[in-house]
Scaffold this motif. Sequence first.
Motif, PDB file in Angstrom:
ATOM      1  N   ILE A   7      16.962  -2.516  -8.239  1.00 53.65           N
ATOM      2  CA  ILE A   7      16.673  -3.549  -9.039  1.00 53.65           C
ATOM      3  C   ILE A   7      16.382  -4.665  -8.011  1.00 53.65           C
ATOM      4  O   ILE A   7      15.987  -5.753  -8.335  1.00 53.65           O
ATOM      5  N   TYR A   8      16.821  -4.608  -6.758  1.00 53.71           N
ATOM      6  CA  TYR A   8      16.626  -5.779  -5.777  1.00 53.71           C
ATOM      7  C   TYR A   8      15.195  -5.783  -5.382  1.00 53.71           C
ATOM      8  O   TYR A   8      14.670  -6.602  -4.480  1.00 53.71           O
ATOM      9  N   ALA A   9      14.300  -4.911  -5.588  1.00 52.98           N
ATOM     10  CA  ALA A   9      12.795  -4.602  -5.095  1.00 52.98           C
ATOM     11  C   ALA A   9      12.004  -5.573  -5.540  1.00 52.98           C
ATOM     12  O   ALA A   9      10.959  -5.951  -5.350  1.00 52.98           O
ATOM     13  N   LYS A  10      12.291  -6.143  -6.664  1.00 54.57           N
ATOM     14  CA  LYS A  10      11.599  -7.191  -7.563  1.00 54.57           C
ATOM     15  C   LYS A  10      12.472  -8.383  -7.849  1.00 54.57           C
ATOM     16  O   LYS A  10      13.725  -8.421  -7.906  1.00 54.57           O
ATOM     17  N   THR A  11      11.546  -9.646  -7.852  1.00 52.56           N
ATOM     18  CA  THR A  11      12.125 -10.837  -8.280  1.00 52.56           C
ATOM     19  C   THR A  11      11.334 -11.539  -9.420  1.00 52.56           C
ATOM     20  O   THR A  11      10.026 -11.516  -9.145  1.00 52.56           O
ATOM     21  N   CYS A  42      14.892   0.077   4.584  1.00 52.07           N
ATOM     22  CA  CYS A  42      13.555   0.231   4.527  1.00 52.07           C
ATOM     23  C   CYS A  42      13.150  -0.350   5.748  1.00 52.07           C
ATOM     24  O   CYS A  42      13.322  -1.264   6.276  1.00 52.07           O
ATOM     25  N   LYS A  43      12.252   0.604   6.574  1.00 53.01           N
ATOM     26  CA  LYS A  43      11.945   0.424   7.899  1.00 53.01           C
ATOM     27  C   LYS A  43      10.888  -0.930   7.846  1.00 53.01           C
ATOM     28  O   LYS A  43      10.872  -1.859   8.594  1.00 53.01           O
ATOM     29  N   GLU A  87      13.200   0.592  -2.360  1.00 56.21           N
ATOM     30  CA  GLU A  87      12.241   0.156  -3.353  1.00 56.21           C
ATOM     31  C   GLU A  87      12.252   0.463  -4.868  1.00 56.21           C
ATOM     32  O   GLU A  87      11.870  -0.041  -5.665  1.00 56.21           O
ATOM     33  N   ASN A  88      13.180   1.527  -4.990  1.00 57.01           N
ATOM     34  CA  ASN A  88      13.608   1.986  -6.505  1.00 57.01           C
ATOM     35  C   ASN A  88      15.125   1.324  -7.102  1.00 57.01           C
ATOM     36  O   ASN A  88      15.603   1.810  -7.921  1.00 57.01           O
ATOM     37  N   LEU A 127       0.649  -1.123   0.021  1.00 58.94           N
ATOM     38  CA  LEU A 127      -0.141  -0.015  -0.098  1.00 58.94           C
ATOM     39  C   LEU A 127       1.003   1.090   0.221  1.00 58.94           C
ATOM     40  O   LEU A 127       0.383   2.391  -0.247  1.00 58.94           O
ATOM     41  N   GLU A 128       2.085   1.291   0.056  1.00 56.30           N
ATOM     42  CA  GLU A 128       3.090   2.269   0.423  1.00 56.30           C
ATOM     43  C   GLU A 128       2.778   3.122  -0.887  1.00 56.30           C
ATOM     44  O   GLU A 128       3.027   4.265  -0.780  1.00 56.30           O
ATOM     45  N   GLU A 129       3.050   2.555  -1.897  1.00 53.77           N
ATOM     46  CA  GLU A 129       3.030   3.407  -3.212  1.00 53.77           C
ATOM     47  C   GLU A 129       1.865   4.364  -3.191  1.00 53.77           C
ATOM     48  O   GLU A 129       1.703   5.415  -3.766  1.00 53.77           O
ATOM     49  N   LYS A 130       0.715   3.812  -2.597  1.00 50.85           N
ATOM     50  CA  LYS A 130      -0.567   4.517  -2.698  1.00 50.85           C
ATOM     51  C   LYS A 130      -0.748   5.734  -1.446  1.00 50.85           C
ATOM     52  O   LYS A 130      -1.061   6.744  -1.722  1.00 50.85           O
TER      53      LYS A 130
END
Length: 135
Positions: A47-51, A112-113, A44-45, A27-30
């Motif tokens: 390349i490690y934020a996605k798999t 990232c907390k 979150e920005n 929900l953070e993006e919103k």
Amino acid sequence: MIKLKYKYQILKILFLIALVTSVAMSLEEKTGFCGIESGCEKVENTIYAKTFGIANYWFGIAIFAFLVALIDSHIEKPSKHGEEVLKWSIIIGSIISLYFLYLQQYIIHAYCKYCIVIDTSLIIATVIYFLTEKN
């Protein structure tokens, strides 16, 4: 070994904390709860934020929902198979958590907390699981 009467209930609480935190990350993006200048934004920005092109928090939601259900099942009706799945899930999860902590410290240079809460929950679960006797 330490005797712990409520071992599985404590593990469930830790997995619920990680699940709720994973949902909060989704929900953070919103909501922008972390803020633009936070470590969350930086992490979150990367390349490690996605798999495999999927945001890691979606994996977290699925995995922690599974672990909560597994713990509930194991509390209700303990089984050797369920115990093995739980043990290996905790081991693999902790390895992944240590990897993500490494990335934040040495590669990304930001924290990232939300990630810290999830990673810490898994590491605490590992300690509790392996340093306590079977119930």
